[in-house]
Design an enzyme around this catalytic site. Structure first.
Site, PDB file in Angstrom:
ATOM      1  N   TRP A   1       0.833  -1.219   0.000  1.00 42.57           N
ATOM      2  CA  TRP A   1       0.000   0.000   0.000  1.00 42.57           C
ATOM      3  C   TRP A   1       0.859   1.256   0.000  1.00 42.57           C
ATOM      4  CZ3 TRP A   1      -4.178  -1.279  -1.986  1.00 42.57           C
ATOM      5  CH2 TRP A   1      -4.852  -2.454  -1.640  1.00 42.57           C
TER       6      TRP A   1
ATOM      7  N   ASP B   1      -1.473   6.567   6.366  1.00 41.23           N
ATOM      8  CA  ASP B   1      -2.574   5.680   6.012  1.00 41.23           C
ATOM      9  C   ASP B   1      -2.755   4.735   7.200  1.00 41.23           C
ATOM     10  OD1 ASP B   1      -4.183   3.623   5.081  1.00 41.23           O
ATOM     11  OD2 ASP B   1      -2.987   3.216   3.278  1.00 41.23           O
TER      12      ASP B   1
ATOM     13  N   LYS C   1     -11.904  -1.898   6.683  1.00 43.95           N
ATOM     14  CA  LYS C   1     -11.042  -2.771   7.468  1.00 43.95           C
ATOM     15  C   LYS C   1     -11.530  -2.868   8.911  1.00 43.95           C
ATOM     16  CE  LYS C   1      -8.677  -3.221   3.816  1.00 43.95           C
ATOM     17  NZ  LYS C   1      -7.535  -2.462   3.346  1.00 43.95           N
TER      18      LYS C   1
HETATM   19  C1  LIG Z   1      -7.001  -1.999   2.072  1.00 43.57           C
HETATM   20  C2  LIG Z   1      -5.998  -0.942   2.184  1.00 43.57           C
HETATM   21  C3  LIG Z   1      -5.882   0.065   1.218  1.00 43.57           C
HETATM   22  C4  LIG Z   1      -6.744   0.108  -0.026  1.00 43.57           C
HETATM   23  O1  LIG Z   1      -8.044   0.441   0.297  1.00 43.57           O
HETATM   24  P1  LIG Z   1      -9.141   0.714  -0.812  1.00 43.57           P
HETATM   25  O2  LIG Z   1     -10.231   1.351  -0.010  1.00 43.57           O
HETATM   26  O3  LIG Z   1      -9.525  -0.604  -1.382  1.00 43.57           O
HETATM   27  O4  LIG Z   1      -8.580   1.630  -1.832  1.00 43.57           O
HETATM   28  C5  LIG Z   1      -4.940   1.038   1.414  1.00 43.57           C
HETATM   29  N1  LIG Z   1      -4.151   1.044   2.486  1.00 43.57           N
HETATM   30  C6  LIG Z   1      -4.230   0.091   3.430  1.00 43.57           C
HETATM   31  C7  LIG Z   1      -3.309   0.144   4.611  1.00 43.57           C
HETATM   32  C8  LIG Z   1      -5.149  -0.935   3.314  1.00 43.57           C
HETATM   33  O5  LIG Z   1      -5.220  -1.878   4.259  1.00 43.57           O
END
Ligand SMILES: *Cc1c(COP(=O)(O)O)cnc(C)c1O
Length: 360
Positions: A102, A172, A196
């Site tokens: 990511w 993030d 998540k």
């Molecule tokens: C799942 C995830 C993403 C991507 O998320 P989307 O909403 O599918 O774009 C980005 N960063 C992390 C840390 C993730 O776990």
């Protein structure tokens, strides 16, 4: 039908109480005679929902008053583009730490917009650790430093933030959002895709320091302009209303269950049970260095691919589902977010012990 224990990395389990409340309110939300799915996003009903969600988010995360809380769309991945467009606006430089897929995707996207440097990476050991950084690793004039706090795929987490000094730090936190307290004041922005740990897919929450807003590049798509979204109080267009409603229910559940301190304690207890088992097993082992282990995503393997596949299959039959590791790493991964009860991890560990006995 009995509910399974769902170890998916996302979309993932929601608290059962939240689903029950949503079911009870499905046809008639609080005397409105409508489902939240059917309501105008400009209605008084929905206005109360989004305001309450923001208030709870501020309370649980102790968000300082000089931060905006935005409810956005496009997934966490859309922010990979929005972040450089909004914040790479001084020197045009940004520093990224590459701790997994990511972070790498965010880095690659930002390269379209300026001078982006990977200041550290743990790619050399399949992202099984968090690379150490020193203050002098970061460029003096970088507009921001970017990290992925918890690496969903590889199962590492920052226990201590990198020493960025007074540079703007952007994180993030998709896969560790609301899993424990976080000092928001250390960041220029934190954001998370909700699927998540917080709500169904379709919602991103961004918490942004106000003084950073207002300098987006002219070419920034209006939907990705954080200042416009902030001025419109996340209602520039139709937001993901139902997902925001579930987010509100999850925040109420978090508060009723003791808030983020209590959640941290619960999550540590769950993770310890699983890591202790892995450390003592002769068949299974964790793949991450102990000091950087995530509380949320626990990858593990046996030394035999066939045995891994057999384990995943038999676990599924026993109601322990979605344990297959990410397609890029193989093996297994147990995601044990806030909504996974302690008993779910207990069941998993019991099952692993039985499997080990039966197959060695
Ligand atoms: C799942 C995830 C993403 C991507 O998320 P989307 O909403 O599918 O774009 C980005 N960063 C992390 C840390 C993730 O776990």
């Amino acid at each position: 039908m009995a509910r399974v224990y769902n170890f998916s990395a996302g979309p993932s389990m929601l608290p059962e109480q939240v689903l029950k409340t949503a079911a009870a309110e499905m046809l008639d939300y609080k005397g409105s005679g409508q489902s939240v799915m059917e309501m105008s996003h400009r209605s008084k009903w929905f206005d109360d929902i989004i305001k309450e969600a923001e208030a709870l988010m501020r309370e649980l995360y102790k968000i300082p008053d000089n931060y905006k809380v935005l409810f956005l769309q496009g997934g966490a991945s859309a922010q990979f583009s929005a972040i450089p467009l909004n914040f790479m606006n001084g020197s045009g430089k940004a520093d990224y730490i590459i701790t997994g897929q990511w972070a790498k995707k965010a880095f690659q996207e930002a390269q379209k917009y300026g001078d982006v440097k990977a200041v550290a990476s743990s790619a050399d050991k399949t992202f099984s650790y968090i690379p150490k950084t020193k203050a002098e690793d970061f460029r003096e004039d970088a507009d921001y430093v970017y990290i992925c706090m918890n690496n969903t795929i590889y199962g590492t987490v920052y226990k201590e933030l990198p020493p960025v000094g007074d540079k703007v730090l952007i994180a993030d936190v998709s896969s560790c959002a609301l899993s424990e307290p976080l000092d928001i004041s250390k960041f220029g922005m934190v954001y998370f895709g909700a699927q998540k740990n917080v709500a169904p897919a379709g919602l991103v929450v961004a918490i942004i320091r106000e003084d950073l807003l207002g300098n987006a590049r002219d070419i920034t798509p209006v939907m990705m302009n954080y200042k416009i979204q902030a001025d419109a109080e996340s209602l520039y267009n139709t937001p993901p209303c139902y997902t925001i409603y579930i987010c509100k229910l999850v925040l109420e559940w978090l508060k009723a269950n003791g808030g983020l301190d209590a959640m941290k304690e619960r999550n540590e207890k769950k993770a310890k049970l699983l890591y202790d088992f892995l450390d003592n097993s002769k068949m299974f082992r964790g793949t991450v260095v102990p000091e950087d282990r995530s509380l949320m995503n626990v990858p593990f393997v046996t030394d035999d691919d066939e045995l891994n596949a057999k384990f995943v299959k038999e676990a599924t039959e026993a109601g322990l589902v979605n344990l297959k590791g990410h397609r890029t790493v193989g093996g297994m991964r147990a995601s044990i977010y806030n909504a996974m009860p302690y008993e779910g991890v207990e069941k998993l560990v019991e099952f692993m012990a039985e499997f080990e006995k039966a197959n060695s």
